[in-house]
Write a protein that holds these residues in place. Structure first.
Motif, mmCIF file in Angstrom:
data_model
loop_
_atom_site.group_PDB
_atom_site.id
_atom_site.type_symbol
_atom_site.label_atom_id
_atom_site.label_comp_id
_atom_site.label_asym_id
_atom_site.label_seq_id
_atom_site.Cartn_x
_atom_site.Cartn_y
_atom_site.Cartn_z
ATOM 1 N N GLN A 107 106.361 18.324 -70.624
ATOM 2 C CA GLN A 107 106.672 17.506 -69.774
ATOM 3 C C GLN A 107 106.187 17.913 -68.126
ATOM 4 O O GLN A 107 106.494 19.032 -68.095
ATOM 5 N N THR A 108 105.603 16.941 -67.443
ATOM 6 C CA THR A 108 105.222 17.644 -66.338
ATOM 7 C C THR A 108 106.323 17.993 -65.096
ATOM 8 O O THR A 108 105.918 19.109 -64.678
ATOM 9 N N HIS A 109 107.425 17.398 -65.500
ATOM 10 C CA HIS A 109 108.658 18.154 -64.558
ATOM 11 C C HIS A 109 109.043 19.687 -64.972
ATOM 12 O O HIS A 109 109.635 20.169 -64.331
ATOM 13 N N ALA A 110 108.454 19.897 -66.213
ATOM 14 C CA ALA A 110 108.947 21.188 -66.798
ATOM 15 C C ALA A 110 107.765 22.104 -66.642
ATOM 16 O O ALA A 110 107.639 23.275 -66.986
ATOM 17 N N GLU A 111 106.474 21.823 -66.290
ATOM 18 C CA GLU A 111 105.459 22.640 -66.111
ATOM 19 C C GLU A 111 105.715 23.891 -65.428
ATOM 20 O O GLU A 111 105.279 25.026 -65.733
ATOM 21 N N ALA A 112 106.331 24.125 -64.297
ATOM 22 C CA ALA A 112 106.959 25.191 -63.689
ATOM 23 C C ALA A 112 107.498 26.196 -64.474
ATOM 24 O O ALA A 112 107.247 27.538 -64.607
ATOM 25 N N PHE A 113 108.490 25.588 -65.476
ATOM 26 C CA PHE A 113 109.256 26.386 -66.308
ATOM 27 C C PHE A 113 108.466 27.374 -67.073
ATOM 28 O O PHE A 113 108.578 28.343 -67.232
ATOM 29 N N TYR A 114 107.387 26.704 -67.711
ATOM 30 C CA TYR A 114 106.725 27.336 -68.847
ATOM 31 C C TYR A 114 105.429 28.187 -67.812
ATOM 32 O O TYR A 114 105.108 29.272 -68.489
ATOM 33 N N LYS A 115 105.138 27.813 -66.669
ATOM 34 C CA LYS A 115 104.096 28.790 -66.160
ATOM 35 C C LYS A 115 105.003 30.150 -65.762
ATOM 36 O O LYS A 115 104.651 30.973 -65.853
ATOM 37 N N HIS A 116 106.245 30.046 -65.582
ATOM 38 C CA HIS A 116 107.157 31.283 -65.411
ATOM 39 C C HIS A 116 107.197 32.198 -66.678
ATOM 40 O O HIS A 116 107.310 33.549 -66.566
ATOM 41 N N PHE A 117 106.645 31.638 -67.961
ATOM 42 C CA PHE A 117 106.617 32.521 -68.952
ATOM 43 C C PHE A 117 105.007 32.833 -69.321
ATOM 44 O O PHE A 117 104.763 33.608 -70.237
ATOM 45 N N GLY A 118 104.133 32.630 -68.359
ATOM 46 C CA GLY A 118 102.926 32.790 -68.738
ATOM 47 C C GLY A 118 101.948 31.912 -69.301
ATOM 48 O O GLY A 118 100.788 32.158 -69.322
ATOM 49 N N TYR A 119 102.354 30.663 -69.306
ATOM 50 C CA TYR A 119 101.383 29.504 -69.834
ATOM 51 C C TYR A 119 100.732 28.894 -68.624
ATOM 52 O O TYR A 119 100.995 28.868 -67.594
ATOM 53 N N ASP A 120 99.542 28.621 -69.174
ATOM 54 C CA ASP A 120 98.536 28.011 -67.999
ATOM 55 C C ASP A 120 98.063 26.616 -68.661
ATOM 56 O O ASP A 120 97.889 26.459 -69.654
ATOM 57 N N THR A 121 98.190 25.796 -67.715
ATOM 58 C CA THR A 121 97.863 24.479 -67.875
ATOM 59 C C THR A 121 96.286 24.326 -68.126
ATOM 60 O O THR A 121 95.646 24.873 -67.327
#
Length: 142
Positions: A107-121
Motif C-alpha cells: 500500500q502506498t502509505h507503507a512504501e517508506a516502511f518497506y524501503k527501510h528493509f531494502g525493497y525498491d519500487t
C-alpha cells in the motif's frame, strides 16, 4: 512479542482474525478478496503479544520468487517494531526455501516502511481492493 510460523488450525484462525480486523474492518476490503484461493498454498505467520494475535502475514513462492503478502499489524501495535518482526520472519522463511528474490505489493502509505528493509519500487501506482499500491522487490543472499 513472538512470531510463529502457523502449524495449527488455531494459529491460522488467529492470523485470519488479525487480517479481518485490519483489512476488512479497518480498510473496508471485501472479505472475499481478503481470504482468497491461495491460502492453502501459502506459509502463514502470526505475531503474538503474550497470547494475543496482533500481526499476520503470508509467504508464497510464485515463479521462483518469494511473494510477501497480507502483511498487517493491529493499529495499537504499529510503530513499535511489530512490523519489523513480521518482515524478519518472512525473510527467514525465504532463506529456508533458498529464495533469492522477494516481491510484495505495498500500500502506498507503507512504501517508506518497506524501503527501510531494502525493497525498491518497480512499478507505478495501481489499485488493489480500492487501495493504491506499488510493487516492490528485493534481492537477498542465501
Amino acid at each position: 512479542m513472538e512470531v510463529l510460523i502457523v502449524t495449527t488450525d488455531e494459529q491460522l484462525e488467529d492470523a485470519y482474525t488479525v487480517r479481518r480486523l485490519v483489512f476488512v474492518a479497518e480498510q473496508q476490503v471485501p472479505e472475499e478478496e481478503e481470504i482468497d484461493q491461495y491460502e492453502q498454498e501459502a506459509d502463514h505467520i502470526v505475531l503474538y503479544d503474550d497470547k494475543k494475535p496482533v500481526g499476520a502475514a503470508r509467504f508464497r513462492v510464485v515463479d521462483g520468487i518469494g511473494k510477501l503478502e497480507r502483511i498487517c499489524v493491529l493499529s495499537d501495535y504499529r510503530g513499535n517494531g511489530a512490523g519489523k518482526l513480521l518482515m524478519n520472519k518472512l525473510e527467514e522463511i525465504a532463506q529456508t526455501k533458498g529464495i533469492q528474490k522477494l516481491k510484495l505489493n505495498a500500500q502506498t502509505h507503507a512504501e517508506a516502511f518497506y524501503k527501510h528493509f531494502g525493497y525498491d519500487t518497480v512499478s507505478g501506482e495501481f489499485m488493489d481492493a480500492g487501495i493504491p499500491h506499488v510493487t516492490m522487490i528485493k534481492s537477498v543472499e542465501i
